[in-house]
Design an enzyme around this catalytic site. Structure first.
Site, PDB file in Angstrom:
ATOM      1  CD  GLU A   1      14.305  -7.073 -10.209  1.00 40.62           C
ATOM      2  OE1 GLU A   1      14.764  -8.200  -9.907  1.00 40.62           O
ATOM      3  OE2 GLU A   1      14.823  -6.307 -11.045  1.00 40.62           O
ATOM      4  N   PRO A   2      10.228  -9.410  -7.499  1.00 45.37           N
ATOM      5  CG  PRO A   2       9.206 -11.050  -8.819  1.00 45.37           C
ATOM      6  CD  PRO A   2      10.024  -9.787  -8.907  1.00 45.37           C
TER       7      PRO A   2
ATOM      8  CD  GLN B   1     -13.504   1.763  18.117  1.00 44.64           C
ATOM      9  OE1 GLN B   1     -13.058   1.150  17.169  1.00 44.64           O
ATOM     10  NE2 GLN B   1     -14.140   1.174  19.104  1.00 44.64           N
ATOM     11  CB  ILE B   2     -15.715   8.410  15.516  1.00 46.46           C
ATOM     12  CG1 ILE B   2     -14.667   8.854  16.536  1.00 46.46           C
ATOM     13  CG2 ILE B   2     -16.852   9.419  15.415  1.00 46.46           C
ATOM     14  CD1 ILE B   2     -13.937  10.140  16.176  1.00 46.46           C
TER      15      ILE B   2
ATOM     16  N   GLY C   1     -18.491   3.697  14.584  1.00 43.96           N
ATOM     17  CA  GLY C   1     -19.074   2.461  15.128  1.00 43.96           C
ATOM     18  C   GLY C   1     -19.238   1.401  14.045  1.00 43.96           C
ATOM     19  N   GLY C   2     -20.384   0.717  14.039  1.00 48.66           N
ATOM     20  CA  GLY C   2     -20.618  -0.371  13.072  1.00 48.66           C
ATOM     21  C   GLY C   2     -20.558   0.116  11.633  1.00 48.66           C
TER      22      GLY C   2
ATOM     23  CD  GLU D   1       7.124   6.263  -3.137  1.00 51.64           C
ATOM     24  OE1 GLU D   1       8.067   7.045  -2.994  1.00 51.64           O
ATOM     25  OE2 GLU D   1       6.320   6.309  -4.061  1.00 51.64           O
TER      26      GLU D   1
ATOM     27  CB  THR E   1       9.103  -1.272   5.167  1.00 47.52           C
ATOM     28  OG1 THR E   1      10.482  -1.432   5.562  1.00 47.52           O
ATOM     29  CG2 THR E   1       8.812  -2.119   3.943  1.00 47.52           C
TER      30      THR E   1
ATOM     31  CD  GLU F   1       9.089  -2.987   9.650  1.00 42.50           C
ATOM     32  OE1 GLU F   1       8.911  -2.622   8.474  1.00 42.50           O
ATOM     33  OE2 GLU F   1       8.142  -3.319  10.393  1.00 42.50           O
TER      34      GLU F   1
HETATM   35  C1  LIG Z   1       0.215  -1.186  -3.595  1.00 42.53           C
HETATM   36  C2  LIG Z   1       1.696  -1.133  -3.749  1.00 42.53           C
HETATM   37  C3  LIG Z   1       2.258  -0.241  -4.650  1.00 42.53           C
HETATM   38  C4  LIG Z   1       3.647  -0.228  -4.870  1.00 42.53           C
HETATM   39  N1  LIG Z   1       4.186   0.620  -5.805  1.00 42.53           N
HETATM   40  C5  LIG Z   1       5.505   0.511  -6.138  1.00 42.53           C
HETATM   41  C6  LIG Z   1       6.048   1.257  -7.225  1.00 42.53           C
HETATM   42  O1  LIG Z   1       5.372   2.095  -7.853  1.00 42.53           O
HETATM   43  N2  LIG Z   1       7.341   1.048  -7.575  1.00 42.53           N
HETATM   44  C7  LIG Z   1       8.136   0.142  -6.926  1.00 42.53           C
HETATM   45  O2  LIG Z   1       9.297  -0.012  -7.320  1.00 42.53           O
HETATM   46  N3  LIG Z   1       7.652  -0.554  -5.860  1.00 42.53           N
HETATM   47  C8  LIG Z   1       6.367  -0.406  -5.459  1.00 42.53           C
HETATM   48  N4  LIG Z   1       5.851  -1.156  -4.415  1.00 42.53           N
HETATM   49  C9  LIG Z   1       6.727  -2.104  -3.725  1.00 42.53           C
HETATM   50  C10 LIG Z   1       7.144  -1.648  -2.335  1.00 42.53           C
HETATM   51  O3  LIG Z   1       8.021  -0.559  -2.431  1.00 42.53           O
HETATM   52  C11 LIG Z   1       7.758  -2.867  -1.615  1.00 42.53           C
HETATM   53  O4  LIG Z   1       6.688  -3.761  -1.326  1.00 42.53           O
HETATM   54  C12 LIG Z   1       8.485  -2.482  -0.344  1.00 42.53           C
HETATM   55  O5  LIG Z   1       9.683  -1.782  -0.648  1.00 42.53           O
HETATM   56  C13 LIG Z   1       8.855  -3.700   0.521  1.00 42.53           C
HETATM   57  O6  LIG Z   1       9.463  -4.702  -0.236  1.00 42.53           O
HETATM   58  P1  LIG Z   1       8.906  -6.205  -0.135  1.00 42.53           P
HETATM   59  O7  LIG Z   1       7.447  -6.177  -0.369  1.00 42.53           O
HETATM   60  O8  LIG Z   1       9.723  -7.044  -1.009  1.00 42.53           O
HETATM   61  O9  LIG Z   1       9.134  -6.608   1.372  1.00 42.53           O
HETATM   62  P2  LIG Z   1      10.469  -7.244   1.990  1.00 42.53           P
HETATM   63  O10 LIG Z   1      11.652  -6.439   1.572  1.00 42.53           O
HETATM   64  O11 LIG Z   1      10.475  -8.689   1.722  1.00 42.53           O
HETATM   65  O12 LIG Z   1      10.233  -6.999   3.541  1.00 42.53           O
HETATM   66  C14 LIG Z   1       9.347  -7.786   4.326  1.00 42.53           C
HETATM   67  C15 LIG Z   1       9.427  -7.305   5.781  1.00 42.53           C
HETATM   68  O13 LIG Z   1      10.774  -7.450   6.268  1.00 42.53           O
HETATM   69  C16 LIG Z   1      11.248  -6.206   6.730  1.00 42.53           C
HETATM   70  N5  LIG Z   1      12.685  -6.099   6.460  1.00 42.53           N
HETATM   71  C17 LIG Z   1      13.340  -6.351   5.287  1.00 42.53           C
HETATM   72  N6  LIG Z   1      14.659  -6.119   5.427  1.00 42.53           N
HETATM   73  C18 LIG Z   1      14.839  -5.678   6.696  1.00 42.53           C
HETATM   74  C19 LIG Z   1      15.967  -5.250   7.470  1.00 42.53           C
HETATM   75  N7  LIG Z   1      17.193  -5.192   6.940  1.00 42.53           N
HETATM   76  N8  LIG Z   1      15.776  -4.901   8.755  1.00 42.53           N
HETATM   77  C20 LIG Z   1      14.528  -4.916   9.300  1.00 42.53           C
HETATM   78  N9  LIG Z   1      13.440  -5.308   8.642  1.00 42.53           N
HETATM   79  C21 LIG Z   1      13.574  -5.661   7.353  1.00 42.53           C
HETATM   80  C22 LIG Z   1      10.460  -5.160   5.947  1.00 42.53           C
HETATM   81  O14 LIG Z   1      10.469  -3.911   6.608  1.00 42.53           O
HETATM   82  C23 LIG Z   1       9.090  -5.818   5.906  1.00 42.53           C
HETATM   83  O15 LIG Z   1       8.418  -5.582   7.105  1.00 42.53           O
HETATM   84  C24 LIG Z   1       4.479  -1.122  -4.131  1.00 42.53           C
HETATM   85  C25 LIG Z   1       3.912  -1.981  -3.184  1.00 42.53           C
HETATM   86  C26 LIG Z   1       2.548  -1.994  -2.987  1.00 42.53           C
HETATM   87  C27 LIG Z   1       1.978  -2.945  -1.977  1.00 42.53           C
END
Ligand SMILES: Cc1cc2nc3c(=O)[nH]c(=O)nc-3n(C[C@H](O)[C@H](O)[C@H](O)COP(=O)(O)OP(=O)(O)OC[C@H]3O[C@@H](n4cnc5c(N)ncnc54)[C@H](O)[C@@H]3O)c2cc1C
Length: 400
Positions: free
Chosen positions: A133-134, A350-351, A353-354, A377, A379, A381
């Protein structure tokens, strides 16, 4: 010849080779449209058409529900091959088969399986998994979507963001808290065609233009009570279990990206001449090739170790230690292969090039596409923290 598409299909189990032959044919046919759609920056709907034609959209669905009943190794090999065609093509499969269909296969009751799996396996119904979610990404427990019961329906309210296949899905598996009370997350199978369900494609992406990514809003959206997936309050377990399989699918796709970077780099390095000889004769270019190959080999090992661990764990569902090992390896495989694929694509650029900087060529497309594999799925981190917690013990989880 493709396997029959109906539930009346012969009960004979297909061999891995038969399935992989169909995957190969699909991959050969998808390439031209994928290249065109990439350059035109639009979703490639040929993935679904050809996926249907080659009967690949229900690879993991058991045969009694109209799928091909592939074992996890065959499925992983399929996604490795599909990954060579690009992370956009592979993401449709991950969204539809791994995180879309798998929660129903693993947690659905008989009625849910009979209703939702056959059309999904035929590709008549496309699936997605809506957890993010957002305001809830790395920590899905911060989700704000809610449900309440009214008669024979649950009424859902909330927004899901960045959902693969979200704009084209007929059915999404999604998650919500009970409205106005303390309670745990539940999972729902949600058809997307009713009033109160609105989708919006998210197209301003740095890569993955041929994959559909969308947000959707549910506003007082009624879902029949029989569409709750697993027991009430069991949704977080459904989500986390699903993500273990989802990570394997991403890892497989990333291995495919590395393989394609290697194929393209070898061919270009043998062809392109500078300083009076093929660039592949320059030692620093050879270093790039060697590093891609080392990453390919290591990625293959870690991926299939993780797949084998998942197969063993699935066969022994009450063994917590096997489950811990399978979860750990799937996180390690996804982390390692996605970083290795990013490095391989960078070296391939890189291989070249341009020309490498141009999306007319495959390395640049892999580079921009595969970057998301270090984000979705889990991050980088969060996966590192999960891996450390798996070693230290649950009390040490640093991401709570
Ligand atoms: C193209 C695309 C397809 C996607 N498809 C799906 C989908 O099919 N279904 C679905 O449900 N989601 C989907 N996502 C969402 C994706 O899983 C999330 O973007 C991801 O889990 C990260 O959440 P966020 O973007 O809110 O980042 P945030 O949670 O806001 O994190 C931002 C940064 O802070 C770091 N961070 C956050 N908490 C911690 C912590 N406790 N310790 C250290 N670092 C931390 C994160 O690692 C990241 O680097 C998709 C995203 C993209 C871009």
């Amino acid at each position: 010849m493709n396997a029959p598409l109906t539930m009346e299909a012969s009960p004979r189990t297909e061999t891995s080779e038969e399935i992989l032959r169909d995957v190969e044919n699909f991959c050969e046919q998808i390439r031209p449209s994928e290249e065109l759609c990439y350059l035109e920056h639009r979703f490639n709907d040929e993935t679904i058409r050809l996926g249907k034609e080659h009967n690949l959209l229900g690879l993991l669905v058991p045969r009694e529900y109209g799928g091909r009943g592939a074992d996890l190794r065959t499925y992983a090999k399929s996604l490795v091959r599909i990954g060579r065609e690009g992370s956009g093509v592979r993401t449709l499969f991950s969204g539809h088969c791994s995180i879309g269909q798998l929660p129903i296969i693993a947690f659905g009751n008989e009625q849910q399986k009979k209703k939702y799996l056959p059309p999904a396996a035929r590709g008549e119904s496309i699936m997605a998994f809506g957890l993010t979610e957002p305001e809830a990404g790395s920590n899905p427990l911060e989700m704000q979507t809610t449900y309440r019961r009214e008669g024979n329906h649950y009424i859902l309210n909330g927004v899901k963001y960045l959902i693969s296949n979200g704009g084209i899905a007929d059915v999404v598996v999604t998650f919500a808290y009970p409205e106005g009370q303390q309670g745990r997350v539940s999972a729902f199978i949600v058809p997307t065609d009713g009033e109160g369900f609105e989708k919006e494609d998210l197209t301003a992406k740095m890569g993955l233009p041929t994959s559909n990514t969308a947000m959707f809003e549910m506003r007082d959206y009624p879902v029949p009570v029989e569409n709750m997936l697993a027991a009430e309050g069991d949704g977080f377990r459904v989500a986390m279990t699903t993500l273990v399989s989802g990570r394997l699918s991403v890892a497989a796709g990333c291995l495919g990206v590395i393989e394609d970077c290697l194929i393209e780099s070898i061919s270009y390095a043998k062809e392109r001449r500078q300083h009076g000889k093929e660039i592949g004769r320059h030692q620093l270019v050879q270093e790039h090739l060697a590093m891609i190959e080392i990453h390919r080999q290591a990625s293959e090992s870690i991926l299939f170790s993780a797949v084998d661990a998942k197969i063993t764990s699935d066969a022994n569902p009450n063994d917590k230690e096997l489950k811990r090992k399978a979860d750990l390896l799937s996180a390690e495989a996804k982390f390692f292969t996605s970083n290795a694929a990013w490095d391989a694509a960078d070296r391939a650029v890189q291989i070249y090039g341009g020309r490498g900087y141009s999306t007319l060529y495959r390395p640049a497309r892999h580079l921009t596409d595969v970057r998301v594999c270090r984000i979705y799925e889990g991050t980088d981190e969060i996966l590192k923290l999960k891996i450390a917690a798996s070693l230290l013990g649950k009390d040490w989880e640093a991401f709570k």
